[in-house]
Scaffold this motif. Structure first.
Motif, short mmCIF file in Angstrom:
data_model
loop_
_atom_site.label_atom_id
_atom_site.label_comp_id
_atom_site.label_asym_id
_atom_site.label_seq_id
_atom_site.Cartn_x
_atom_site.Cartn_y
_atom_site.Cartn_z
N UNK A 296 0.85 -1.19 0.00
CA UNK A 296 0.00 0.00 0.00
C UNK A 296 0.88 1.24 0.00
N UNK A 297 0.25 2.38 -0.10
CA UNK A 297 0.99 3.64 -0.15
C UNK A 297 1.79 3.84 1.14
N UNK A 298 2.94 4.49 0.97
CA UNK A 298 3.87 4.69 2.09
C UNK A 298 4.27 6.15 2.17
N UNK A 299 4.04 6.76 3.33
CA UNK A 299 4.49 8.12 3.59
C UNK A 299 5.73 8.06 4.47
N UNK A 300 6.84 8.60 3.96
CA UNK A 300 8.09 8.65 4.72
C UNK A 300 8.33 10.09 5.12
N UNK A 301 8.25 10.38 6.42
CA UNK A 301 8.45 11.73 6.92
C UNK A 301 9.92 11.89 7.29
N UNK A 302 10.60 12.77 6.59
CA UNK A 302 12.03 12.96 6.81
C UNK A 302 12.25 13.71 8.13
#
Length: 323
Positions: A296-302
């Motif tokens: 599924x979609x993946x949000x990577x917060x830097x």
């Protein structure tokens, strides 16, 4: 937060799977969108240059029209968007543009013009993610897309997974997730996996070894249980449906993938680094695992400063991609 969003497109239907996600994020964060198309020139002989120049102008015109049409579609949804066409090496130009414009979020499709492959990411997408100077939303091209002509009230993110490990770095995603959940009426799933301790051994574990291992697990479960309840009770999560999951396993990644399936998760959100993360590398092990094997979609917060070099000191984004 995410007040500026960069969306690289290559003209393919696969890459357009990002469009519903653009809408969800832009509305959640009142962001301005930049649609970017990078045209890569081929090396040709001198005798073919005149023909190639004409062909190149045709391609550039087509790319511009494509982006303007896409921009018009977004404007019908009351979204602010602009379009830019660049020339050069695709991954390098995307990362350089994001860095110069101080973009806060890059939204990428896992696959594009080159088509679906057995690999989790296309080579271009992988290069961009590994050198991105901003947070990244990775949309799975294999994932059935939600059409942009659906009602604007359709909740694209009904359930959001937030793995935590007790570190402030991992909590870096909570502010983003809270705003996203409120705008999309999402349910948030907080999860922490307690890993069984590894014990050096050449022989089977003794009774004393097992007792010690169990004591450590129970201690960590008690601590994690209190931690999850404290996070759930925070004032900024008030009014949001928050579910907590506490799991014991010797394989945290496998358990998280299983939760994604069991709970029908729409979006996984991870901080670029967690408790054991090292800033020498762009991402921690869990992020790398979900990039390659997630469904599924993946949000990577830097979690590193926006202008920090995410791989090696002294290298520009263009140089990092090429390494």
């Amino acid at each position: 937060m995410f007040d500026s969003i960069l969306v690289p497109l290559d003209g393919s239907q696969l890459a357009e799977c990002v469009l519903p996600h653009i809408r969800a994020f832009a509305r959640s964060f009142d962001a301005e969108i930049t649609l970017l198309r990078v045209l890569e020139k081929n090396q040709t002989s001198a005798t073919a240059q005149l023909f190639d120049l004409l062909n190149w102008q045709i391609k550039k015109t087509e790319a511009t029209l494509y982006l303007e049409n896409t921009r018009a579609r977004l404007r019908t949804l009351a979204l602010r968007a602009r379009a830019t066409v660049l020339e050069g090496l695709v991954a390098e130009e995307i990362t350089e543009y994001a860095q110069k414009q101080e973009v806060k979020l890059i939204i990428l499709s896992s696959h594009g013009q080159s088509g679906l492959t057995q690999w989790g990411l296309s080579s271009i997408t992988q290069k961009v993610i590994l050198s991105a100077p901003a947070s990244v939303l990775l949309v799975r091209a294999r994932q059935p897309g939600i059409q942009t002509n659906k009602s604007s009230n359709f909740p694209i993110y009904q359930r959001i997974l937030v793995p935590l490990d007790g570190s402030q770095r991992a909590e870096n995603v909570l502010t983003v997730v809270t705003q996203l959940a409120r705008a999309n009426r999402s349910q948030i799933h907080l999860v922490q996996v307690i890993q069984t301790p590894e014990m050096a051994r050449q022989m089977p574990l003794t009774r004393e070894d097992l007792v010690l291992s169990n004591r450590i697990v129970l201690r960590n479960r008690d601590e994690a249980g209190r931690y999850l309840e404290q996070v759930k009770a925070r004032s900024y999560l008030e009014g949001i449906d928050v579910q907590t999951h506490l799991i014991t396993s010797d394989n945290a990644a496998a358990e998280l993938h299983q939760i994604v399936e069991q709970q029908a998760i729409d979006l996984v959100t991870l901080s670029a680094h967690g408790y054991s993360g090292n800033h020498q590398w762009p991402y921690g092990n869990m992020v790398n695992n979900f990039m390659l094997y997630g469904k599924v979609s993946l949000l990577i917060v830097q979690d590193l400063p926006a202008k920090a070099d995410l791989t090696q000191p002294g290298l520009s984004a263009r140089e990092r991609v090429g390494r």
